[in-house]
Design a protein around this motif. Structure first.
Motif, PDB file in Angstrom:
ATOM      1  N   PRO A  88      -8.598  11.127  -6.643  1.00 50.22           N
ATOM      2  CA  PRO A  88      -7.371  10.066  -7.067  1.00 50.22           C
ATOM      3  C   PRO A  88      -6.810   9.331  -6.206  1.00 50.22           C
ATOM      4  CG  PRO A  88      -7.641  12.184  -8.513  1.00 50.22           C
ATOM      5  CD  PRO A  88      -8.379  12.486  -7.316  1.00 50.22           C
ATOM      6  N   ALA A  89      -6.635   8.038  -6.276  1.00 49.91           N
ATOM      7  CA  ALA A  89      -5.685   7.317  -5.381  1.00 49.91           C
ATOM      8  C   ALA A  89      -4.320   7.633  -5.483  1.00 49.91           C
ATOM      9  CB  ALA A  89      -6.086   5.676  -5.756  1.00 49.91           C
ATOM     10  N   GLU A  90      -3.589   7.525  -4.600  1.00 46.08           N
ATOM     11  CA  GLU A  90      -2.265   7.521  -4.348  1.00 46.08           C
ATOM     12  C   GLU A  90      -1.473   6.357  -3.985  1.00 46.08           C
ATOM     13  OE1 GLU A  90      -1.464  11.174  -1.990  1.00 46.08           O
ATOM     14  OE2 GLU A  90      -2.698  12.386  -3.192  1.00 46.08           O
ATOM     15  N   VAL A  91      -0.459   6.204  -4.099  1.00 47.68           N
ATOM     16  CA  VAL A  91       0.467   5.030  -3.929  1.00 47.68           C
ATOM     17  C   VAL A  91       0.268   4.660  -2.279  1.00 47.68           C
ATOM     18  CG1 VAL A  91       2.684   3.951  -3.471  1.00 47.68           C
ATOM     19  CG2 VAL A  91       2.093   5.035  -5.417  1.00 47.68           C
ATOM     20  N   GLY A  92       0.203   5.721  -1.293  1.00 51.94           N
ATOM     21  CA  GLY A  92       0.057   5.466   0.001  1.00 51.94           C
ATOM     22  C   GLY A  92      -1.473   5.113   0.277  1.00 51.94           C
ATOM     23  N   ASP A  93      -2.487   5.425  -0.519  1.00 50.97           N
ATOM     24  CA  ASP A  93      -3.847   4.952  -0.423  1.00 50.97           C
ATOM     25  C   ASP A  93      -3.817   3.448  -0.692  1.00 50.97           C
ATOM     26  OD1 ASP A  93      -4.625   7.546   0.131  1.00 50.97           O
ATOM     27  OD2 ASP A  93      -5.097   7.837  -1.931  1.00 50.97           O
ATOM     28  N   TYR A  94      -3.198   2.999  -1.715  1.00 50.80           N
ATOM     29  CA  TYR A  94      -2.959   1.490  -2.187  1.00 50.80           C
ATOM     30  C   TYR A  94      -2.652   0.665  -0.832  1.00 50.80           C
ATOM     31  CZ  TYR A  94      -1.180  -2.603  -4.088  1.00 50.80           C
ATOM     32  OH  TYR A  94      -0.582  -3.908  -4.475  1.00 50.80           O
ATOM     33  N   HIS A  95      -1.590   1.203  -0.254  1.00 50.07           N
ATOM     34  CA  HIS A  95      -0.995   0.367   0.758  1.00 50.07           C
ATOM     35  C   HIS A  95      -1.876   0.463   2.074  1.00 50.07           C
ATOM     36  CE1 HIS A  95       2.727  -0.415  -1.034  1.00 50.07           C
ATOM     37  NE2 HIS A  95       2.887   1.121  -1.450  1.00 50.07           N
ATOM     38  N   ARG A  96      -2.737   1.574   2.179  1.00 44.85           N
ATOM     39  CA  ARG A  96      -3.550   1.776   3.270  1.00 44.85           C
ATOM     40  C   ARG A  96      -4.937   0.473   3.047  1.00 44.85           C
ATOM     41  NH1 ARG A  96      -1.630   6.594   3.939  1.00 44.85           N
ATOM     42  NH2 ARG A  96      -2.791   7.693   2.230  1.00 44.85           N
ATOM     43  N   VAL A  97      -5.220   0.474   1.904  1.00 42.71           N
ATOM     44  CA  VAL A  97      -6.223  -0.228   1.460  1.00 42.71           C
ATOM     45  C   VAL A  97      -5.668  -1.827   1.874  1.00 42.71           C
ATOM     46  CG1 VAL A  97      -7.595  -1.109  -0.704  1.00 42.71           C
ATOM     47  CG2 VAL A  97      -7.409   1.101  -0.155  1.00 42.71           C
ATOM     48  N   LEU A  98      -4.858  -2.098   1.325  1.00 38.58           N
ATOM     49  CA  LEU A  98      -4.142  -3.460   1.606  1.00 38.58           C
ATOM     50  C   LEU A  98      -4.019  -3.840   3.284  1.00 38.58           C
ATOM     51  CD1 LEU A  98      -1.556  -4.070  -1.178  1.00 38.58           C
ATOM     52  CD2 LEU A  98      -4.077  -4.885  -0.842  1.00 38.58           C
ATOM     53  N   ALA A  99      -3.546  -2.900   3.932  1.00 41.18           N
ATOM     54  CA  ALA A  99      -3.569  -2.931   5.386  1.00 41.18           C
ATOM     55  C   ALA A  99      -4.844  -3.279   5.991  1.00 41.18           C
ATOM     56  CB  ALA A  99      -2.767  -1.684   5.925  1.00 41.18           C
ATOM     57  N   ASP A 100      -5.763  -2.678   5.534  1.00 42.02           N
ATOM     58  CA  ASP A 100      -7.266  -2.711   6.003  1.00 42.02           C
ATOM     59  C   ASP A 100      -8.093  -3.907   5.143  1.00 42.02           C
ATOM     60  OD1 ASP A 100      -7.207  -1.452   8.354  1.00 42.02           O
ATOM     61  OD2 ASP A 100      -8.456   0.342   7.487  1.00 42.02           O
ATOM     62  N   HIS A 101      -7.449  -4.697   4.484  1.00 37.58           N
ATOM     63  CA  HIS A 101      -8.122  -5.477   3.580  1.00 37.58           C
ATOM     64  C   HIS A 101      -9.304  -6.296   3.898  1.00 37.58           C
ATOM     65  CE1 HIS A 101      -8.707  -9.138   1.015  1.00 37.58           C
ATOM     66  NE2 HIS A 101      -8.411  -8.142  -0.075  1.00 37.58           N
ATOM     67  N   PRO A 102      -9.403  -6.843   5.131  1.00 37.04           N
ATOM     68  CA  PRO A 102     -10.632  -7.369   5.547  1.00 37.04           C
ATOM     69  C   PRO A 102     -11.750  -6.521   5.982  1.00 37.04           C
ATOM     70  CG  PRO A 102      -8.653  -8.233   6.955  1.00 37.04           C
ATOM     71  CD  PRO A 102      -8.293  -6.999   6.004  1.00 37.04           C
TER      72      PRO A 102
END
Length: 164
Positions: free
Chosen positions: A11-25
């Motif tokens: 399961p995703a956590e809030v920190g994962d959400y932020h890491r995914v956005l930081a690596d969006h490209p």
């Protein structure tokens, strides 16, 4: 948790959400889909928002939820640029399908733009039926809408990476 070839799907956590956005490209290339990444999905539908973790970070993710009518809706699914073609997209879909079934889902649904031929081919390879729905996303905004029943079989005819 699913563990395959050093990758854990959890399961995703809030920190994962932020890491995914930081690596969006790395997941989406030049397409800017950050506005579709809703933190509320991770916070409210944690059991069906999943990430594929490896030692070098998040290789892929799927954010979705189960509707009251029993549909497992995949809002976003993506694999990192160095994980494409490995079958990870299929494994993420299988993990999502299992989580959705545990919550009572009987079918899966996803949508993409009509020009996203890679996503359309990927979903069809997973056994989804696709149809173009005019005005799905507003006037003159057709979308490719995918449906398939559960249970889900992720057996690949050939591994395929994904960005939906």
């Amino acid at each position: 948790m699913i563990l395959v070839m050093g990758i854990r799907i959890t399961p995703a956590e809030v920190g994962d959400y932020h890491r995914v956005l930081a690596d969006h490209p790395r997941y989406w290339g030049k397409r800017d889909l950050r506005s579709l990444h809703l933190l509320a999905l991770v916070q409210e539908f944690g059991a069906t928002c999943l990430v594929a973790r490896a030692e070098d970070g998040i290789r892929g993710y799927v954010f979705g939820f189960v509707t009251p009518e029993g549909t497992g809706y995949v809002h976003l699914i993506a694999t990192r640029d160095d994980a494409r073609g490995s079958g990870l997209g299929r494994r993420l879909y299988a993990a999502f399908a299992e989580a959705a079934e545990r919550q009572g889902a009987r079918r899966l649904k996803a949508i993409t733009s009509v020009g996203n031929t890679g996503s359309i081919a990927f979903h069809r390879s997973l056994g989804f039926e696709a149809r173009i729905v005019d005005d799905y996303n507003g006037p003159d905004q057709p979308m490719a809408v995918f449906h398939r029943d559960l249970p889900f079989d992720a057996s690949p005819s050939q591994p395929t990476g994904t960005r939906s």
